[in-house]
Design a protein around this motif. Structure first.
Motif, PDB file in Angstrom:
ATOM      1  N   ILE A  19       0.840  -1.197   0.000  1.00 52.62           N
ATOM      2  CA  ILE A  19       0.000   0.000   0.000  1.00 52.62           C
ATOM      3  C   ILE A  19       0.875   1.246   0.000  1.00 52.62           C
ATOM      4  O   ILE A  19       0.649   2.185  -0.754  1.00 52.62           O
ATOM      5  CB  ILE A  19      -0.947  -0.003   1.222  1.00 52.62           C
ATOM      6  CG1 ILE A  19      -1.962  -1.131   1.071  1.00 52.62           C
ATOM      7  CG2 ILE A  19      -1.643   1.347   1.373  1.00 52.62           C
ATOM      8  CD1 ILE A  19      -2.763  -1.407   2.320  1.00 52.62           C
ATOM      9  N   ALA A  20       1.918   1.245   0.832  1.00 50.28           N
ATOM     10  CA  ALA A  20       2.801   2.412   0.898  1.00 50.28           C
ATOM     11  C   ALA A  20       3.504   2.632  -0.430  1.00 50.28           C
ATOM     12  O   ALA A  20       3.644   3.766  -0.897  1.00 50.28           O
ATOM     13  CB  ALA A  20       3.831   2.243   2.016  1.00 50.28           C
ATOM     14  N   ALA A  21       3.946   1.572  -1.060  1.00 55.55           N
ATOM     15  CA  ALA A  21       4.634   1.716  -2.337  1.00 55.55           C
ATOM     16  C   ALA A  21       3.688   2.268  -3.391  1.00 55.55           C
ATOM     17  O   ALA A  21       4.065   3.114  -4.195  1.00 55.55           O
ATOM     18  CB  ALA A  21       5.212   0.375  -2.781  1.00 55.55           C
ATOM     19  N   ALA A  22       2.450   1.814  -3.374  1.00 53.33           N
ATOM     20  CA  ALA A  22       1.478   2.307  -4.352  1.00 53.33           C
ATOM     21  C   ALA A  22       1.195   3.786  -4.118  1.00 53.33           C
ATOM     22  O   ALA A  22       1.077   4.561  -5.047  1.00 53.33           O
ATOM     23  CB  ALA A  22       0.191   1.497  -4.262  1.00 53.33           C
ATOM     24  N   HIS A  23       1.105   4.192  -2.854  1.00 57.30           N
ATOM     25  CA  HIS A  23       0.822   5.582  -2.530  1.00 57.30           C
ATOM     26  C   HIS A  23       1.942   6.496  -3.011  1.00 57.30           C
ATOM     27  O   HIS A  23       1.698   7.611  -3.430  1.00 57.30           O
ATOM     28  CB  HIS A  23       0.635   5.741  -1.022  1.00 57.30           C
ATOM     29  CG  HIS A  23       0.547   7.167  -0.591  1.00 57.30           C
ATOM     30  ND1 HIS A  23      -0.583   7.921  -0.773  1.00 57.30           N
ATOM     31  CD2 HIS A  23       1.458   7.991  -0.039  1.00 57.30           C
ATOM     32  CE1 HIS A  23      -0.372   9.133  -0.328  1.00 57.30           C
ATOM     33  NE2 HIS A  23       0.859   9.209   0.127  1.00 57.30           N
ATOM     34  N   HIS A  24       3.176   6.036  -2.948  1.00 58.06           N
ATOM     35  CA  HIS A  24       4.305   6.890  -3.264  1.00 58.06           C
ATOM     36  C   HIS A  24       4.781   6.772  -4.708  1.00 58.06           C
ATOM     37  O   HIS A  24       5.790   7.324  -5.062  1.00 58.06           O
ATOM     38  CB  HIS A  24       5.462   6.598  -2.301  1.00 58.06           C
ATOM     39  CG  HIS A  24       5.173   7.131  -0.938  1.00 58.06           C
ATOM     40  ND1 HIS A  24       4.537   6.400   0.011  1.00 58.06           N
ATOM     41  CD2 HIS A  24       5.401   8.337  -0.397  1.00 58.06           C
ATOM     42  CE1 HIS A  24       4.395   7.125   1.091  1.00 58.06           C
ATOM     43  NE2 HIS A  24       4.904   8.304   0.874  1.00 58.06           N
ATOM     44  N   SER A  25       4.040   6.088  -5.512  1.00 50.14           N
ATOM     45  CA  SER A  25       4.420   5.953  -6.907  1.00 50.14           C
ATOM     46  C   SER A  25       4.257   7.292  -7.615  1.00 50.14           C
ATOM     47  O   SER A  25       3.312   8.030  -7.374  1.00 50.14           O
ATOM     48  CB  SER A  25       3.522   4.916  -7.583  1.00 50.14           C
ATOM     49  OG  SER A  25       3.735   4.931  -8.966  1.00 50.14           O
ATOM     50  N   ASN A  26       5.213   7.592  -8.471  1.00 49.87           N
ATOM     51  CA  ASN A  26       5.114   8.800  -9.298  1.00 49.87           C
ATOM     52  C   ASN A  26       4.741   8.444 -10.726  1.00 49.87           C
ATOM     53  O   ASN A  26       5.044   9.186 -11.659  1.00 49.87           O
ATOM     54  CB  ASN A  26       6.437   9.571  -9.257  1.00 49.87           C
ATOM     55  CG  ASN A  26       6.538  10.435  -8.027  1.00 49.87           C
ATOM     56  OD1 ASN A  26       5.552  10.713  -7.365  1.00 49.87           O
ATOM     57  ND2 ASN A  26       7.742  10.861  -7.708  1.00 49.87           N
ATOM     58  N   ALA A  27       4.057   7.316 -10.905  1.00 50.93           N
ATOM     59  CA  ALA A  27       3.697   6.841 -12.239  1.00 50.93           C
ATOM     60  C   ALA A  27       2.775   7.813 -12.977  1.00 50.93           C
ATOM     61  O   ALA A  27       2.740   7.823 -14.199  1.00 50.93           O
ATOM     62  CB  ALA A  27       3.048   5.467 -12.154  1.00 50.93           C
ATOM     63  N   ALA A  28       2.044   8.643 -12.250  1.00 50.29           N
ATOM     64  CA  ALA A  28       1.123   9.593 -12.893  1.00 50.29           C
ATOM     65  C   ALA A  28       1.861  10.742 -13.567  1.00 50.29           C
ATOM     66  O   ALA A  28       1.274  11.475 -14.353  1.00 50.29           O
ATOM     67  CB  ALA A  28       0.146  10.148 -11.860  1.00 50.29           C
ATOM     68  N   TYR A  29       3.157  10.904 -13.261  1.00 53.77           N
ATOM     69  CA  TYR A  29       3.931  12.030 -13.777  1.00 53.77           C
ATOM     70  C   TYR A  29       4.903  11.567 -14.848  1.00 53.77           C
ATOM     71  O   TYR A  29       5.487  10.504 -14.769  1.00 53.77           O
ATOM     72  CB  TYR A  29       4.690  12.710 -12.636  1.00 53.77           C
ATOM     73  CG  TYR A  29       3.771  13.110 -11.511  1.00 53.77           C
ATOM     74  CD1 TYR A  29       2.873  14.160 -11.659  1.00 53.77           C
ATOM     75  CD2 TYR A  29       3.766  12.410 -10.315  1.00 53.77           C
ATOM     76  CE1 TYR A  29       2.017  14.518 -10.636  1.00 53.77           C
ATOM     77  CE2 TYR A  29       2.906  12.761  -9.287  1.00 53.77           C
ATOM     78  CZ  TYR A  29       2.037  13.816  -9.451  1.00 53.77           C
ATOM     79  OH  TYR A  29       1.177  14.155  -8.449  1.00 53.77           O
ATOM     80  N   ASP A  30       5.104  12.421 -15.845  1.00 56.06           N
ATOM     81  CA  ASP A  30       5.980  12.105 -16.975  1.00 56.06           C
ATOM     82  C   ASP A  30       7.395  12.619 -16.690  1.00 56.06           C
ATOM     83  O   ASP A  30       7.728  13.765 -16.994  1.00 56.06           O
ATOM     84  CB  ASP A  30       5.424  12.734 -18.247  1.00 56.06           C
ATOM     85  CG  ASP A  30       6.198  12.338 -19.486  1.00 56.06           C
ATOM     86  OD1 ASP A  30       7.247  11.680 -19.359  1.00 56.06           O
ATOM     87  OD2 ASP A  30       5.748  12.699 -20.585  1.00 56.06           O
ATOM     88  N   ALA A  31       8.231  11.742 -16.106  1.00 50.95           N
ATOM     89  CA  ALA A  31       9.596  12.114 -15.744  1.00 50.95           C
ATOM     90  C   ALA A  31      10.493  12.305 -16.969  1.00 50.95           C
ATOM     91  O   ALA A  31      11.557  12.915 -16.862  1.00 50.95           O
ATOM     92  CB  ALA A  31      10.192  11.056 -14.817  1.00 50.95           C
ATOM     93  N   ASP A  32      10.056  11.812 -18.122  1.00 48.21           N
ATOM     94  CA  ASP A  32      10.852  11.950 -19.344  1.00 48.21           C
ATOM     95  C   ASP A  32      10.695  13.312 -20.018  1.00 48.21           C
ATOM     96  O   ASP A  32      11.443  13.633 -20.942  1.00 48.21           O
ATOM     97  CB  ASP A  32      10.481  10.860 -20.350  1.00 48.21           C
ATOM     98  CG  ASP A  32      10.853   9.473 -19.862  1.00 48.21           C
ATOM     99  OD1 ASP A  32      11.840   9.347 -19.098  1.00 48.21           O
ATOM    100  OD2 ASP A  32      10.152   8.517 -20.234  1.00 48.21           O
ATOM    101  N   HIS A  33       9.712  14.095 -19.575  1.00 49.77           N
ATOM    102  CA  HIS A  33       9.443  15.393 -20.214  1.00 49.77           C
ATOM    103  C   HIS A  33       9.218  16.490 -19.170  1.00 49.77           C
ATOM    104  O   HIS A  33       8.110  17.045 -19.078  1.00 49.77           O
ATOM    105  CB  HIS A  33       8.241  15.278 -21.149  1.00 49.77           C
ATOM    106  CG  HIS A  33       8.455  14.309 -22.260  1.00 49.77           C
ATOM    107  ND1 HIS A  33       8.047  12.997 -22.200  1.00 49.77           N
ATOM    108  CD2 HIS A  33       9.094  14.450 -23.443  1.00 49.77           C
ATOM    109  CE1 HIS A  33       8.401  12.378 -23.311  1.00 49.77           C
ATOM    110  NE2 HIS A  33       9.041  13.232 -24.076  1.00 49.77           N
TER     111      HIS A  33
END
Length: 132
Positions: A19-33
């Motif tokens: 649960i903690a790992a899912a909460h802290h995921s930055n998958a919603a953000y485009d780190a490549d741009h």
């Protein structure tokens, strides 16, 4: 020990970490741009688990001004990096460096801020911060 007890114990130990790992995921953000915008702070929400800044993006190149929400880490992380609740206040005009939302909505994950007085606001995550 019965299989049910082993499964329950494993779920209790492994479950919160997932649960903690899912909460802290930055998958919603485009780190490549990574992006940069100029704007004015309209609202500061200095609360856990993440601080948010509501920014009115400056009108530019024929595009009208627009309202954006930029998220950053927790108050603890920013405080350890030298920020205070007064570091960025409503009415401050600045350049915001952020990772945009992948879905194209007006928001992102704030990486640093360049204030008009030349001050740069940044933060860094220590291993302990990454567990927050």
């Amino acid at each position: 020990m019965s299989p049910k007890v082993v499964i329950l114990a494993a779920a209790l130990v492994l479950g919160p970490g997932g649960i903690a790992a899912a909460h802290h995921s930055n998958a919603a953000y485009d780190a490549d741009h990574p992006q940069t915008m100029e704007g004015t702070v309209k609202q500061v929400n200095w609360t856990n688990p993440h601080i948010t800044f509501v920014i009115e993006k400056d009108a530019k190149d024929g595009q009208p001004a627009s309202t954006w929400v930029l998220e950053v880490s927790s108050p603890g992380v920013l405080t350890r990096s030298g920020w205070t609740k007064r570091s960025l206040q409503p009415g401050d005009h600045a350049v915001f460096h952020y990772l945009p939302l992948r879905d194209g909505n007006a928001g992102g994950f704030l990486q640093k801020v360049n204030l008009q007085n030349g001050q740069e606001l940044t933060y860094s995550l220590t291993p302990a911060d990454q567990a927050e």
